[in-house]
Design a protein around this motif. Structure first.
Motif, short mmCIF file in Angstrom:
data_model
loop_
_atom_site.label_atom_id
_atom_site.label_comp_id
_atom_site.label_asym_id
_atom_site.label_seq_id
_atom_site.Cartn_x
_atom_site.Cartn_y
_atom_site.Cartn_z
N GLN A 139 0.81 -1.24 0.00
CA GLN A 139 0.00 0.00 0.00
C GLN A 139 0.83 1.27 0.00
O GLN A 139 0.43 2.30 0.57
CB GLN A 139 -0.98 -0.01 1.17
CG GLN A 139 -1.89 -1.23 1.12
CD GLN A 139 -3.03 -1.14 2.07
OE1 GLN A 139 -3.90 -0.28 1.92
NE2 GLN A 139 -3.05 -2.01 3.06
N ASN A 171 -9.98 2.84 6.01
CA ASN A 171 -9.52 3.99 6.77
C ASN A 171 -8.07 3.78 7.22
O ASN A 171 -7.51 2.70 7.06
CB ASN A 171 -10.47 4.29 7.95
CG ASN A 171 -10.47 3.17 8.99
OD1 ASN A 171 -9.44 2.55 9.24
ND2 ASN A 171 -11.62 2.93 9.58
N ASP A 172 -7.47 4.81 7.76
CA ASP A 172 -6.04 4.77 8.09
C ASP A 172 -5.70 3.62 9.04
O ASP A 172 -4.67 2.98 8.91
CB ASP A 172 -5.59 6.09 8.72
CG ASP A 172 -5.58 7.22 7.71
OD1 ASP A 172 -5.76 6.92 6.51
OD2 ASP A 172 -5.41 8.39 8.11
N LYS A 173 -6.60 3.39 10.00
CA LYS A 173 -6.35 2.33 10.97
C LYS A 173 -6.34 0.96 10.28
O LYS A 173 -5.49 0.11 10.56
CB LYS A 173 -7.45 2.38 12.05
CG LYS A 173 -7.22 1.44 13.20
CD LYS A 173 -8.12 1.79 14.39
CE LYS A 173 -8.14 0.66 15.40
NZ LYS A 173 -9.10 -0.41 15.05
N VAL A 183 -5.71 0.39 7.11
CA VAL A 183 -4.51 0.33 6.27
C VAL A 183 -3.31 -0.06 7.13
O VAL A 183 -2.53 -0.95 6.76
CB VAL A 183 -4.24 1.68 5.56
CG1 VAL A 183 -2.86 1.69 4.92
CG2 VAL A 183 -5.31 1.96 4.50
N ALA A 184 -3.19 0.56 8.29
CA ALA A 184 -2.07 0.26 9.18
C ALA A 184 -2.10 -1.18 9.64
O ALA A 184 -1.07 -1.85 9.70
CB ALA A 184 -2.10 1.21 10.39
#
Ligand code: ADP
Ligand code: MG
Length: 264
Positions: free
Chosen positions: A60, A93-95, A97-98
């Motif tokens: 990603q 969302n960012d979480k 993705v992380a």
């Protein structure tokens, strides 16, 4: 969302008709690839064929233009949600993705160690600052991972005091310290002097023997032949030929034959 294969094992990575364009430059033109857990896939191909872009999509660092990539059965980058009975495409969302990215470790051609930190501090950095591990625990973990790559006697050396091969082994330890399920290697030995290549390949070989799932872009045909479960030859943004390591000695496609003649 989860799409197990026929024998019930969920692939570590499953790419389906992956497309990537940078503006008008269509770099990946429908790449399919399945990486099974505990296996080693070696991606071969000439410069510019889209190998790095493909690895960067898995991690990603780039966003997909089309198609789908699943890591561990979970779609990355995008997901479908039910909305009024319809399936709607929504980005993670960012979480999320992380979370997905935390399953992956990546090693680059350039080792990118922090120059002002020792080997030990480089390996401790992400566990402490990303995972909020306490320092004592992170130190223990970092020492373990540095021992694993044969760098246990260089804990307090700065990158400038290490050879390229040693720096790359520290970079591998740094990725391993995040306990990834899958390791991605993008030409990890291409920047090294020839006499330093072997020590890095040996570390990768021992990781493979431990059962680590690995996707490796390399021009080291000997490594590919010896360690790979699957060979994927890419050219011009598509997979031209793929199969077991035996295809190296018995290539079918003219472009693959031609490539092998140039690298062997
Ligand atoms: P490989 O790793 O097989 O050598 P790459 O994936 O690095 O190939 O590059 C494939 C093509 O995509 C090349 O033509 C390269 O110039 C182009 N490319 C890669 N990244 C970008 C980018 N961020 N912007 C524009 N073009 C890119
Ligand atoms: Mg590349």
């Amino acid at each position: 969302m989860t799409e197990p294969t026929t024998n019930g094992v969920v692939p570590a990575v499953k790419a389906t008709q992956v497309h990537k364009a940078f503006g008008s430059l269509h770099v990946l033109k429908g790449v399919d690839m399945t990486v099974m857990p505990g296996s080693v896939t070696v991606i071969l191909g000439p410069s510019g064929s889209g190998k790095s872009t493909f690895l960067r999509l898995i991690n990603q660092l780039e966003t997909l233009t089309g198609g789908e990539i699943d890591v561990d059965g979970e779609m990355i980058g995008y997901k479908y949600v039910d909305k009024d009975g319809k399936q709607v495409l929504q980005t993670l969302n960012d979480k999320e993705v992380a979370e997905q990215r935390s399953k992956l470790g990546m090693v680059f051609q350039r080792f990118n160690l922090f120059p002002h930190m020792t080997a030990l501090e480089n390996v401790m950095e992400a566990p402490v600052h990303v995972k909020h591990m306490d320092k004592k625990e992170a130190r223990k973990l970092a020492i373990e991972e540095l021992n694993r790559v044969g760098m246990g006697d260089r804990l307090d050396h700065y990158p400038a005091q290490l050879s390229g091969g040693q720096q790359q082994r520290v970079a591998i330890a740094r990725a391993l310290a995040m306990k990834p399920e899958i390791m991605l290697f993008d030409e990890p030995t291409s920047a090294l002097d020839p006499e330093l290549v072997g020590e890095v390949l040996n570390v990768m070989l021992s990781l493979a023997k431990e059962g680590m799932t690995m996707v490796v872009v390399t021009h080291e045909i000997g490594f590919a032949r010896e360690v790979a479960d699957q060979i994927v030859f890419m050219d011009g943004g598509v997979v031209v030929e793929q199969g077991g390591p035996e295809i190296i000695d018995n290539p079918q496609e003219p472009r693959f034959k031609d490539f092998l003649q140039h690298v062997l």
